[in-house]
Design an enzyme around this catalytic site. Structure first.
Site, PDB file in Angstrom:
ATOM      1  N   LEU A  52       0.819  -1.205   0.000  1.00 33.12           N
ATOM      2  CA  LEU A  52       0.000   0.000   0.000  1.00 33.12           C
ATOM      3  C   LEU A  52       0.855   1.258   0.000  1.00 33.12           C
ATOM      4  O   LEU A  52       1.942   1.300   0.579  1.00 33.12           O
ATOM      5  CB  LEU A  52      -0.921  -0.003   1.223  1.00 33.12           C
ATOM      6  CG  LEU A  52      -1.962  -1.113   1.240  1.00 33.12           C
ATOM      7  CD1 LEU A  52      -2.714  -1.123   2.561  1.00 33.12           C
ATOM      8  CD2 LEU A  52      -2.925  -0.953   0.074  1.00 33.12           C
ATOM      9  N   TYR A  56      -0.126   4.446   6.578  1.00 39.60           N
ATOM     10  CA  TYR A  56      -0.692   5.192   7.700  1.00 39.60           C
ATOM     11  C   TYR A  56      -1.329   6.501   7.218  1.00 39.60           C
ATOM     12  O   TYR A  56      -2.390   6.909   7.686  1.00 39.60           O
ATOM     13  CB  TYR A  56       0.377   5.517   8.751  1.00 39.60           C
ATOM     14  CG  TYR A  56       0.887   4.323   9.529  1.00 39.60           C
ATOM     15  CD1 TYR A  56       0.441   3.030   9.254  1.00 39.60           C
ATOM     16  CD2 TYR A  56       1.822   4.496  10.557  1.00 39.60           C
ATOM     17  CE1 TYR A  56       0.922   1.948   9.979  1.00 39.60           C
ATOM     18  CE2 TYR A  56       2.302   3.414  11.283  1.00 39.60           C
ATOM     19  CZ  TYR A  56       1.857   2.148  10.988  1.00 39.60           C
ATOM     20  OH  TYR A  56       2.330   1.084  11.706  1.00 39.60           O
ATOM     21  N   ARG A  88       5.647  14.478   0.160  1.00 35.93           N
ATOM     22  CA  ARG A  88       6.856  13.984  -0.501  1.00 35.93           C
ATOM     23  C   ARG A  88       7.312  14.919  -1.601  1.00 35.93           C
ATOM     24  O   ARG A  88       8.506  15.080  -1.848  1.00 35.93           O
ATOM     25  CB  ARG A  88       6.619  12.586  -1.069  1.00 35.93           C
ATOM     26  CG  ARG A  88       6.500  11.560   0.052  1.00 35.93           C
ATOM     27  CD  ARG A  88       6.397  10.138  -0.455  1.00 35.93           C
ATOM     28  NE  ARG A  88       5.847   9.298   0.609  1.00 35.93           N
ATOM     29  CZ  ARG A  88       5.873   7.973   0.624  1.00 35.93           C
ATOM     30  NH1 ARG A  88       6.429   7.312  -0.399  1.00 35.93           N
ATOM     31  NH2 ARG A  88       5.363   7.301   1.627  1.00 35.93           N
ATOM     32  N   GLU A 144       1.801  -4.811   3.725  1.00 39.34           N
ATOM     33  CA  GLU A 144       2.224  -5.642   2.604  1.00 39.34           C
ATOM     34  C   GLU A 144       1.634  -7.041   2.718  1.00 39.34           C
ATOM     35  O   GLU A 144       1.505  -7.589   3.807  1.00 39.34           O
ATOM     36  CB  GLU A 144       3.754  -5.739   2.555  1.00 39.34           C
ATOM     37  CG  GLU A 144       4.433  -4.420   2.255  1.00 39.34           C
ATOM     38  CD  GLU A 144       5.938  -4.581   2.092  1.00 39.34           C
ATOM     39  OE1 GLU A 144       6.387  -5.698   1.788  1.00 39.34           O
ATOM     40  OE2 GLU A 144       6.656  -3.591   2.300  1.00 39.34           O
TER      41      GLU A 144
END
Length: 720
Positions: A52, A56, A88, A144
């Site tokens: 994913l 979070y 990011r 995962e």
DNA sequence: CTGGGACCCT
DNA sequence: AGGGTCC
């Protein structure tokens, strides 16, 4: 000793097995020949890996969609553990310190992420979703999942006619996916379809995006999944294994090679993956020993025959906290109590009964020996364990705190200074209820709650209750029939939404009962009287027998008072009689601290009970006579009009299944359970039947008896 | 100023 | 019990 090379015999099969995947890149044609009787691992598998995106952060963005628009960081202590893609873009990265992150991105919005509850729930929902398509799902962390879809693919392949024009979904590593002929790699191509469908299901049902990798083993699937980052998928063809391994920037990038291993390899002069590939196995063996050496070398080559092992319910539950400094016993006690309270709550919901308790600490050391943790563990007395499982764990926490402090003092000298930076409490050796005494194991944990487990299940008619662990299953999911299910309850996140925290409700639902309801008259002789050297607390001599006076003394004053409240004292044979109104704690105050965990559940229950006292300080009837009291009289009726447990009834049911409870279940649920019991092999949980032969990251999880594990798992799936 | 878990191997 | 690995 066990090192002795030749154990031959039974390992033979496994040995051969480990070569199946080792034959560098065998062609599909030659693989087929092995199919005859060959073992569990098909010559060529189709393995998916799901990962994913910033997990979070996604969960928090679902809970609060406004966060989607802003740079978001999830903070644990002083670290940004993950962040969304807006952040990011502005230079924030994982595991960056808050200081640095704020510097890079002053507008960064932070959400605390130390409480993993929501993440854990969403995580298990995802695993459940995947399992509904195919039971072979292995978790790796919270975000995962590996999946072995070989069977599913084979089935599709059989249905695919030659004229069908299959193409790859998503990317193909090192290729323009339009260029590659799917017919050259039909299984992987179909695997990419399955991956695409599953990602789609994940998005539509859970509102989550993520990446997927499609390859012939776990290692490669995981590696290739990251090729195209957010929300995309990539397939790796066998002919490109060399490429992907060779392109890894360093050995550290190989999953399975951690810091320490990388260092040791570096000491041998190995720094790149190719270095390791070319390094003589014999020399490697000298450093790491046989199995590890082979494993490392295989990893470097992209060879990994480890099976996808269904994860099932966790084998331990723990809770921990870290801090700058803790140096007093009082602090330690309070922290342990806080941790235990929330852990007990989780353990209770789980329904299994822990047999082992472990306390772990990390001490501060100037010589930054990084972190070494030390731990002590001990068996959990049966009567304590039962309190955790059966209704309110109430004073289980008290006794466990006491236990924990004993363990603590095995590590930390009472009379010496100390400086801790972490405390962890852990329950392990989890046994299905009823197993504790009989050693037999059963399904009873299923009773803990639920009754509508299957709700969130998707899928076609005969769903998939994971009853087929064998991996031979596939039946569900004829192609696409699946996803059409009228969209379920949960929000996909574009709405201001409820965030469907069924979770919280879940947790509190069953907590209604008065404090000490079930407490069985503690008959233990323990030294309740043992002299009181410390006059500090005058009431000491009236402590419940199971309360360690020393521990008691260290408890916060109000907790002490609570423990002495009528609700508690009433159940202490021979202690309750004297003046009832005793300590009465008029204003225990609501919450003095804005909700630390420290007064979680049981303690909270106590407070509630206390608060029910009317202002005059006179106990109300409710408080005065908790329903549990009646149990002592043999009455057995609870406020729900439901008979309470009277253990001892083992008649027709496995373990300690309560006939009463059973009788109240819906007929079909009863039937389901019955059939489950009938099938119960003796199998169950052999704590340690490890096969020596297995090479790679072997997990060898027992696929415990059919329904059993699955049932346990349900608890981890959103209550929805 | 390095989180919180969970797993495996020795 | 400790160490290592993964996320």
């Amino acid at each position: 000793m066990d090192n002795s090379e030749e154990e031959m015999e039974e390992d033979e099969a496994e040995w051969n097995n480990s070569f199946v995947d080792s034959v560098p890149y065998s062609t599909a044609a030659s693989d087929l020949s092995l199919n005859k009787t060959s073992g569990p691992t098909p010559a060529h598998r189709v393995i998916l890996h799901f990962d994913l995106d910033c997990f979070y952060a996604q969960v928090e963005m679902i809970r609060n969609p406004a966060l989607r628009e802003v740079p978001l960081g999830i903070q644990q202590k002083y670290i940004i553990v993950t962040c969304n893609y807006v952040a990011r873009d502005q230079g924030v990265t994982k595991l960056m310190s808050v200081t640095d992150a704020k510097e890079k991105c002053p507008q960064l919005v932070l959400v605390k992420g130390e409480d993993l509850t929501h993440y854990r729930e969403m995580s298990y929902q995802l695993t459940e979703l995947l399992m509904s398509y195919c039971p072979l799902v292995e978790r790796l962390g919270f975000d995962e999942n590996f999946m072995d879809v070989t069977k599913m693919v084979e089935r599709r392949l059989a249905e695919t006619t030659e004229s069908d024009n299959v193409s790859f979904k998503g990317h193909v590593y090192n290729h323009l996916s339009a260029d590659v002929k799917a017919s050259d790699h039909p299984r992987l191509a179909l695997g990419s379809h399955v991956a695409a469908e599953l990602r789609d299901a994940i998005h539509s049902k859970l509102g989550l995006t993520g990446c997927a990798g499609v390859a012939t083993n776990k290692l490669l699937a995981k590696l290739v999944a990251g090729s195209f980052k957010p929300n995309q998928q990539t397939t790796l063809l066998p002919e490109n294994v060399g490429d992907i391994m060779g392109r890894l920037s360093g050995l550290r990038k190989v999953p399975g090679v951690g810091h320490q291993t990388a260092k040791r390899l570096q000491a041998l002069g190995l720094v790149s993956v190719k270095d390791l590939q070319l390094f003589p196995l014999n020399d490697l063996v000298k450093e790491f020993g046989g199995p590890s050496a082979q494993r490392l070398k295989n990893l470097a080559l992209g060879v990994d025959d480890s099976p996808v092992t269904p994860t099932g319910a966790p084998q331990s539950l723990s809770d921990e906290d870290s801090f700058k400094k803790m140096s007093s016993t009082k602090e330690v006690l309070e922290k342990i109590q806080e941790l235990l309270s929330s852990l007990l709550e989780r353990m209770h919901k789980d329904g299994r009964q822990p047999q082992t308790f472990r306390l772990t600490i990390r001490r501060y050391s100037a010589t930054n020996k990084w972190f070494s943790r030390e731990s002590r563990q001990c068996p959990i007395p049966n009567h304590v364990g039962q309190k955790i499982t059966s209704d309110s764990g109430d004073d289980a926490v008290v006794q466990l705190v006491s236990l924990a402090m004993k363990l603590f003092h095995k590590m930390v000298d009472r009379s010496a200074a100390f400086h801790l930076t972490l405390i962890n409490v852990c329950f392990s050796n989890l046994q299905t209820r009823g197993a504790a005494v009989s050693g037999k194991g059963s399904i009873t944990s299923f009773f803990a709650h639920s009754s509508s487990p299957r709700k969130t299940q998707i899928v076609s008619p005969q769903s998939q209750d994971a009853s087929s662990q064998s991996g031979t299953t596939d039946h569900q999911l004829s192609a696409h029939s699946v996803i059409t299910q009228p969209a379920p309850p949960q929000t996909t996140g574009t709405t201001e939404s409820p965030c469907s925290s069924g979770a919280e409700l879940y947790g509190f639902k069953r907590k209604q009962r008065p404090v000490v309801a079930v407490k069985n008259p503690p008959l233990q002789k323990e030294s309740c009287s043992t002299a009181r050297s410390d006059p500090k607390i005058s009431v000491t001599h009236r402590l419940p027998p199971n309360v360690d006076p020393e521990v008691f003394r260290l408890l916060p004053e109000e907790i002490q008072k609570e423990l002495l409240s009528p609700a508690y004292m009433n159940f202490l044979p021979g202690l309750s009689t004297s003046s009832p109104a005793v300590v009465n704690v008029p204003n225990v105050t609501k919450h003095k601290s804005p909700q630390s965990f420290s007064d979680s559940q049981n303690i909270k229950d106590i407070k509630e009970a206390v608060e029910k006292l009317d202002p005059s300080g006179r106990p109300t009837t409710v408080n005065q006579r908790p329903e549990g009291t009646s149990a002592f009289l043999g009455e057995n009726v609870t406020e729900e009009g439901r008979p309470s447990f009277s253990r001892s009834s083992d008649c027709d049911f496995p373990g300690n299944v309560d006939p009463q409870v059973f009788s109240e279940l819906l007929p079909d649920v009863q039937r389901e359970l019955m059939s489950g019991w009938k099938q119960q092999k003796p199998v169950l949980k052999t704590p340690s039947s490890r096969k020596p032969g297995r090479s790679l990251m072997s997990k060898d999880r027992k696929a415990a008896g059919k329904g059993s594990q699955a049932n346990n798992l349900f608890k981890y799936f959103k209550p929805s």
